[in-house]
Design a protein around this motif. Structure first.
Motif, PDB file in Angstrom:
ATOM      1  N   GLU A  40      18.175 -53.441 -23.527  1.00 50.23           N
ATOM      2  CA  GLU A  40      17.867 -52.593 -24.681  1.00 50.23           C
ATOM      3  C   GLU A  40      16.646 -53.119 -25.436  1.00 50.23           C
ATOM      4  O   GLU A  40      15.813 -52.349 -25.904  1.00 50.23           O
ATOM      5  N   CYS A  41      16.534 -54.454 -25.524  1.00 50.17           N
ATOM      6  CA  CYS A  41      15.394 -55.033 -26.243  1.00 50.17           C
ATOM      7  C   CYS A  41      14.075 -54.743 -25.518  1.00 50.17           C
ATOM      8  O   CYS A  41      13.031 -54.658 -26.162  1.00 50.17           O
ATOM      9  N   TRP A  42      14.089 -54.550 -24.208  1.00 53.98           N
ATOM     10  CA  TRP A  42      12.891 -54.138 -23.473  1.00 53.98           C
ATOM     11  C   TRP A  42      12.562 -52.685 -23.807  1.00 53.98           C
ATOM     12  O   TRP A  42      11.427 -52.342 -24.095  1.00 53.98           O
ATOM     13  N   ARG A  43      13.576 -51.844 -23.782  1.00 56.94           N
ATOM     14  CA  ARG A  43      13.340 -50.411 -24.031  1.00 56.94           C
ATOM     15  C   ARG A  43      12.831 -50.162 -25.443  1.00 56.94           C
ATOM     16  O   ARG A  43      12.054 -49.244 -25.672  1.00 56.94           O
ATOM     17  N   ARG A  44      13.232 -50.992 -26.401  1.00 53.41           N
ATOM     18  CA  ARG A  44      12.798 -50.824 -27.792  1.00 53.41           C
ATOM     19  C   ARG A  44      11.471 -51.513 -28.098  1.00 53.41           C
ATOM     20  O   ARG A  44      10.856 -51.231 -29.123  1.00 53.41           O
ATOM     21  N   ALA A  45      11.062 -52.427 -27.252  1.00 57.81           N
ATOM     22  CA  ALA A  45       9.870 -53.246 -27.535  1.00 57.81           C
ATOM     23  C   ALA A  45       8.607 -52.399 -27.550  1.00 57.81           C
ATOM     24  O   ALA A  45       8.393 -51.565 -26.675  1.00 57.81           O
ATOM     25  N   ARG A  46       7.773 -52.640 -28.537  1.00 54.12           N
ATOM     26  CA  ARG A  46       6.459 -51.981 -28.611  1.00 54.12           C
ATOM     27  C   ARG A  46       5.359 -52.929 -28.134  1.00 54.12           C
ATOM     28  O   ARG A  46       4.341 -52.493 -27.614  1.00 54.12           O
ATOM     29  N   VAL A  47       5.557 -54.235 -28.337  1.00 57.05           N
ATOM     30  CA  VAL A  47       4.596 -55.246 -27.888  1.00 57.05           C
ATOM     31  C   VAL A  47       5.364 -56.260 -27.045  1.00 57.05           C
ATOM     32  O   VAL A  47       6.333 -56.862 -27.523  1.00 57.05           O
ATOM     33  N   VAL A  48       4.949 -56.401 -25.777  1.00 59.55           N
ATOM     34  CA  VAL A  48       5.618 -57.340 -24.879  1.00 59.55           C
ATOM     35  C   VAL A  48       4.626 -58.418 -24.444  1.00 59.55           C
ATOM     36  O   VAL A  48       3.465 -58.139 -24.179  1.00 59.55           O
ATOM     37  N   LEU A  49       5.121 -59.635 -24.423  1.00 62.81           N
ATOM     38  CA  LEU A  49       4.335 -60.772 -23.956  1.00 62.81           C
ATOM     39  C   LEU A  49       4.837 -61.113 -22.563  1.00 62.81           C
ATOM     40  O   LEU A  49       5.984 -61.526 -22.395  1.00 62.81           O
ATOM     41  N   LEU A  50       3.994 -60.892 -21.575  1.00 58.77           N
ATOM     42  CA  LEU A  50       4.335 -61.190 -20.191  1.00 58.77           C
ATOM     43  C   LEU A  50       3.477 -62.362 -19.737  1.00 58.77           C
ATOM     44  O   LEU A  50       2.916 -63.066 -20.565  1.00 58.77           O
ATOM     45  N   TYR A  51       3.355 -62.600 -18.445  1.00 56.87           N
ATOM     46  CA  TYR A  51       2.549 -63.715 -17.955  1.00 56.87           C
ATOM     47  C   TYR A  51       2.017 -63.390 -16.572  1.00 56.87           C
ATOM     48  O   TYR A  51       2.574 -62.557 -15.859  1.00 56.87           O
ATOM     49  N   ALA A  52       0.925 -64.035 -16.208  1.00 54.78           N
ATOM     50  CA  ALA A  52       0.402 -63.960 -14.844  1.00 54.78           C
ATOM     51  C   ALA A  52       0.989 -65.164 -14.120  1.00 54.78           C
ATOM     52  O   ALA A  52       0.806 -66.302 -14.559  1.00 54.78           O
ATOM     53  N   PRO A  53       1.720 -64.943 -13.024  1.00 48.52           N
ATOM     54  CA  PRO A  53       2.492 -66.032 -12.430  1.00 48.52           C
ATOM     55  C   PRO A  53       1.675 -67.027 -11.609  1.00 48.52           C
ATOM     56  O   PRO A  53       0.660 -66.689 -11.011  1.00 48.52           O
ATOM     57  N   LEU A  54       2.191 -68.231 -11.580  1.00 45.89           N
ATOM     58  CA  LEU A  54       1.758 -69.219 -10.609  1.00 45.89           C
ATOM     59  C   LEU A  54       2.454 -68.861  -9.295  1.00 45.89           C
ATOM     60  O   LEU A  54       3.408 -68.066  -9.297  1.00 45.89           O
ATOM     61  N   GLY A 101      -8.110 -69.210 -16.149  1.00 46.50           N
ATOM     62  CA  GLY A 101      -8.204 -70.080 -17.316  1.00 46.50           C
ATOM     63  C   GLY A 101      -8.275 -71.548 -16.951  1.00 46.50           C
ATOM     64  O   GLY A 101      -8.305 -71.926 -15.778  1.00 46.50           O
ATOM     65  N   ARG A 102      -8.273 -72.356 -17.987  1.00 47.28           N
ATOM     66  CA  ARG A 102      -8.433 -73.801 -17.857  1.00 47.28           C
ATOM     67  C   ARG A 102      -7.399 -74.449 -16.942  1.00 47.28           C
ATOM     68  O   ARG A 102      -7.695 -75.386 -16.226  1.00 47.28           O
ATOM     69  N   HIS A 103      -6.183 -73.967 -16.955  1.00 48.39           N
ATOM     70  CA  HIS A 103      -5.119 -74.566 -16.157  1.00 48.39           C
ATOM     71  C   HIS A 103      -4.938 -73.854 -14.813  1.00 48.39           C
ATOM     72  O   HIS A 103      -3.898 -74.014 -14.167  1.00 48.39           O
ATOM     73  N   GLY A 104      -5.919 -73.075 -14.398  1.00 45.97           N
ATOM     74  CA  GLY A 104      -5.849 -72.375 -13.119  1.00 45.97           C
ATOM     75  C   GLY A 104      -4.943 -71.156 -13.152  1.00 45.97           C
ATOM     76  O   GLY A 104      -4.594 -70.605 -12.112  1.00 45.97           O
ATOM     77  N   VAL A 105      -4.561 -70.709 -14.333  1.00 50.29           N
ATOM     78  CA  VAL A 105      -3.684 -69.562 -14.504  1.00 50.29           C
ATOM     79  C   VAL A 105      -4.523 -68.362 -14.940  1.00 50.29           C
ATOM     80  O   VAL A 105      -5.434 -68.504 -15.758  1.00 50.29           O
ATOM     81  N   ARG A 106      -4.214 -67.198 -14.400  1.00 48.35           N
ATOM     82  CA  ARG A 106      -4.900 -65.988 -14.857  1.00 48.35           C
ATOM     83  C   ARG A 106      -4.464 -65.698 -16.289  1.00 48.35           C
ATOM     84  O   ARG A 106      -3.290 -65.764 -16.625  1.00 48.35           O
ATOM     85  N   GLU A 107      -5.446 -65.399 -17.126  1.00 47.23           N
ATOM     86  CA  GLU A 107      -5.168 -65.131 -18.535  1.00 47.23           C
ATOM     87  C   GLU A 107      -6.188 -64.135 -19.058  1.00 47.23           C
ATOM     88  O   GLU A 107      -7.225 -63.897 -18.437  1.00 47.23           O
TER      89      GLU A 107
END
Length: 194
Positions: A40-54, A101-107
């Motif tokens: 439910e918290c996903w369905r209600r979310a207007r701003v989501v913080l995700l990540y680009a995976p290693l 990015g600096r740590h080799g992670v997509r950002e």
């Protein structure tokens, strides 16, 4: 002072993750994405913080596209070297907006607008190991914990089943999650909003 047991545990978890069937990563990632979409918290979310995976982390690209298609703001962490911590920036087109990015992670690149931490409704959080009661073992450095500490969002750990442990060494700076999602279970740890 960093718990010396954490370094050993990180090494063991990295070895375990390298030994998992690479083909299962896709299936596990799809199951995790479906479980998050059912929250439910996903369905209600207007701003989501995700990540680009290693390479050893669950892939949540389908959630990025789902959120964008639903009109949500999608943000990813970005390392800010001048501050020595993670910030948050909006991504509109992952193919164009992400840089290494600096740590080799997509950002998100420097042209992506910043987002205030209190604007985030739900944050998906990777790590090396998790417990059903919401503790997380990161990769070291405490960068994600400092970011999590300033978020008012639902903090959602994202893990493969093999990353779930009964307990972890916990230090004062560690931030407890609200929920941990694996391919086979959703573990509510602290709160189940809405």
């Amino acid at each position: 002072m960093v718990d010396p047991g954490k370094a050993d545990l990180r090494s063991r978890m990295r070895t375990l993750l390298k030994g998992l069937d690479p083909g299962r990563r896709i299936t596990d990632s799809e199951c995790i994405a479906r479980r998050i979409q059912a929250l439910e918290c996903w369905r209600r979310a207007r701003v989501v913080l995700l990540y680009a995976p290693l390479p050893d982390e669950p892939e949540l690209e389908s959630l990025i596209h789902d959120a964008l298609a639903a009109g949500r703001q999608v943000a990813l962490p970005v390392f800010l070297p001048d501050r020595g911590l993670y910030g948050i920036r909006v991504v509109v087109d992952p193919g164009e907006d992400l840089v290494i990015g600096r740590h080799g992670v997509r950002e998100p690149g420097p042209k992506c607008p910043e987002v205030a931490p209190d604007a985030v409704d739900l944050a998906a959080v990777p790590g090396l190991a998790f417990t059903p009661d919401g503790w997380r073992l990161g990769r070291g450095g405490g960068y994600y914990d400092r970011l999590l500490a300033v978020l008012g969002a639902v903090r959602c750990g994202v893990a493969r089943d093999e990353q779930m442990l009964d307990r972890l060494p916990v230090e004062t700076h560690d931030v407890r999650l609200d929920v941990v999602v694996t391919p086979s279970a959703t573990h509510w740890c602290r709160r189940q909003p809405g």
